[in-house]
Write an enzyme that holds these catalytic residues in place. Structure first.
Site, PDB file in Angstrom:
ATOM      1  N   ARG A 144      -5.695   6.644  -7.059  1.00 35.05           N
ATOM      2  CA  ARG A 144      -5.464   8.091  -6.942  1.00 35.05           C
ATOM      3  C   ARG A 144      -5.377   8.760  -8.310  1.00 35.05           C
ATOM      4  O   ARG A 144      -5.959   9.836  -8.528  1.00 35.05           O
ATOM      5  CB  ARG A 144      -4.189   8.329  -6.135  1.00 35.05           C
ATOM      6  CG  ARG A 144      -4.271   7.781  -4.713  1.00 35.05           C
ATOM      7  CD  ARG A 144      -2.905   7.644  -4.067  1.00 35.05           C
ATOM      8  NE  ARG A 144      -2.240   8.923  -3.927  1.00 35.05           N
ATOM      9  CZ  ARG A 144      -0.959   9.056  -3.591  1.00 35.05           C
ATOM     10  NH1 ARG A 144      -0.199   7.983  -3.403  1.00 35.05           N
ATOM     11  NH2 ARG A 144      -0.431  10.265  -3.457  1.00 35.05           N
ATOM     12  N   LEU A 165       0.859  -1.174   0.000  1.00 30.75           N
ATOM     13  CA  LEU A 165       0.000   0.000   0.000  1.00 30.75           C
ATOM     14  C   LEU A 165       0.901   1.230   0.000  1.00 30.75           C
ATOM     15  O   LEU A 165       2.008   1.194   0.549  1.00 30.75           O
ATOM     16  CB  LEU A 165      -0.896   0.034   1.252  1.00 30.75           C
ATOM     17  CG  LEU A 165      -2.028  -0.991   1.346  1.00 30.75           C
ATOM     18  CD1 LEU A 165      -2.758  -0.837   2.685  1.00 30.75           C
ATOM     19  CD2 LEU A 165      -3.014  -0.848   0.193  1.00 30.75           C
ATOM     20  N   ASP A 166       0.435   2.321  -0.605  1.00 29.48           N
ATOM     21  CA  ASP A 166       1.194   3.564  -0.567  1.00 29.48           C
ATOM     22  C   ASP A 166       1.445   3.988   0.881  1.00 29.48           C
ATOM     23  O   ASP A 166       0.663   3.666   1.779  1.00 29.48           O
ATOM     24  CB  ASP A 166       0.432   4.680  -1.289  1.00 29.48           C
ATOM     25  CG  ASP A 166       0.274   4.424  -2.774  1.00 29.48           C
ATOM     26  OD1 ASP A 166       1.041   3.598  -3.311  1.00 29.48           O
ATOM     27  OD2 ASP A 166      -0.617   5.038  -3.392  1.00 29.48           O
ATOM     28  N   LYS A 167       2.498   4.741   1.071  1.00 33.21           N
ATOM     29  CA  LYS A 167       2.898   5.189   2.405  1.00 33.21           C
ATOM     30  C   LYS A 167       1.740   5.785   3.194  1.00 33.21           C
ATOM     31  O   LYS A 167       1.538   5.470   4.369  1.00 33.21           O
ATOM     32  CB  LYS A 167       4.024   6.215   2.285  1.00 33.21           C
ATOM     33  CG  LYS A 167       4.459   6.845   3.600  1.00 33.21           C
ATOM     34  CD  LYS A 167       5.542   7.884   3.375  1.00 33.21           C
ATOM     35  CE  LYS A 167       5.933   8.563   4.674  1.00 33.21           C
ATOM     36  NZ  LYS A 167       6.977   9.597   4.475  1.00 33.21           N
TER      37      LYS A 167
END
Length: 333
Positions: free
Chosen positions: A254, A154-156
């Site tokens: 996103r 997962l993204d930060k």
């Protein structure tokens, strides 16, 4: 473009190793500032870092120092000297970890915002892997030593559920389900605007942005990417949306949402932090500004994950509550 690399055998002062990159400007290259040219031709380079290297004399053109405004010309030989970053190691760290489920095959963790999945340049410590190494006696070894147990990422600043493999057999069986797109993953996001259709599909190819290599963009040269969405609730100028991925590209949700004019609320990278989005004025702009103060990241959460358990062969599914910052925004709305 000809490109070659070699590591200096000698150590510079302070025992720091340096790496040299040599670029020969191709015959048909049009005139372009050297700081812009190098930003586009060196992986992970930024224009500020390139300029700093030029100012420090670590960029030579035909053996001579140049300014950032120097226009590159066909046949020129550009030599860039980089300081080699320290070796990355994954070490156990006593970091709080929210474990939703655990058995001898796998863990389900609820990743918090701000936590990088595994160590990498610029993020040497404080990652999910560091926390897992402290928590577990055994993790799968299929990936590199920097990514033990990591089946997906997962993204930060995206929160939510992740499955972690404790052994190689479990990792292989889970990875196969990800590859076949049989993993049931559901994301919830707060996004800007109201949708014309309450359900829909975003089908747009994604690749690295030509303007900023750290970003992803919709591009004809990219890879196939498909996202399904459903509006759960509408507000004055925001919507709560449920999303499912048919593909798993970097930053897919996103970028797709920003592409159709509904960036994820609070997203600093993909146009999600403007309190005047869509021409908001007066009280609405002020309200948006106050809501943005409640969340300093993209309002995106991996809420649900389901798969076939690698040992029991039964379908399992796990759900999570929205994180406090997203819930605060919804409560205020």
């Amino acid at each position: 473009m000809a490109l070659s690399k070699d590591i200096e055998s000698k150590s510079a002062p302070g025992s720091e190793q340096f790496e040299k990159v040599r670029i020969v400007v191709p015959p048909k290259q049009s005139k372009q500032r050297i700081d812009v040219y190098l930003t586009h031709h060196i992986q992970n380079a930024t224009r500020n870092k390139v300029r700093a290297g030029i100012d420090e004399g670590r960029v030579l053109v035909d053996g001579k120092k140049v300014k950032a405004s120097h226009p590159v010309a066909p046949g020129e030989v550009i030599e860039i000297t980089f300081q080699r970053p320290p070796r990355i190691e994954a070490k156990p760290e006593d970091i709080p970890l929210e474990v939703v489920f655990e058995d001898d095959q796998l863990l389900i963790v609820n990743k918090s915002a701000g936590m990088v999945t595994h160590p990498a340049y610029g993020n040497y410590t404080g990652t999910l892997v560091n926390a897992l190494l402290h928590h577990c006696n055994s993790l799968s070894s299929i990936n590199t030593e920097l990514r033990p147990g990591i089946v997906h990422r997962l993204d930060k600043d995206t929160t939510g559920l992740m499955v972690v493999a404790k052994n190689d057999v479990a990792h292989h069986l889970l990875a196969k389900q990800f590859s076949r797109r049989t993993i049931d993953r559901e994301y919830w996001a707060i996004v800007w605007g109201k949708f014309k259709q309450l359900k829909g599909t975003i089908d747009a190819t994604l690749g690295r942005s030509k303007r900023d290599r750290k970003k992803v963009a919709v591009t004809a040269e990219g890879k196939n990417a498909v996202t399904d969405y459903e509006v759960l609730k509408e507000f004055d100028f925001l919507s709560l949306v449920r999303l499912k991925l048919r593909t798993g590209r970097t930053h897919q949700i996103r970028v797709h949402l920003a592409h159709i004019g509904h960036p994820v609320f609070g997203d600093p990278t993909y146009a999600g932090r403007s309190n005047t989005w869509g021409g908001l004025e007066g009280k609405k702009a002020l309200q948006a500004q106050n809501l943005l103060k409640l969340i300093d990241r993209q309002a995106l959460h991996a809420k649900t994950i389901g798969f076939v358990h690698p040992s029991t062969k039964k379908a399992v599914k796990f759900d999570s509550e929205l994180p406090a910052d997203m819930q605060d925004v919804l409560d205020r709305l």
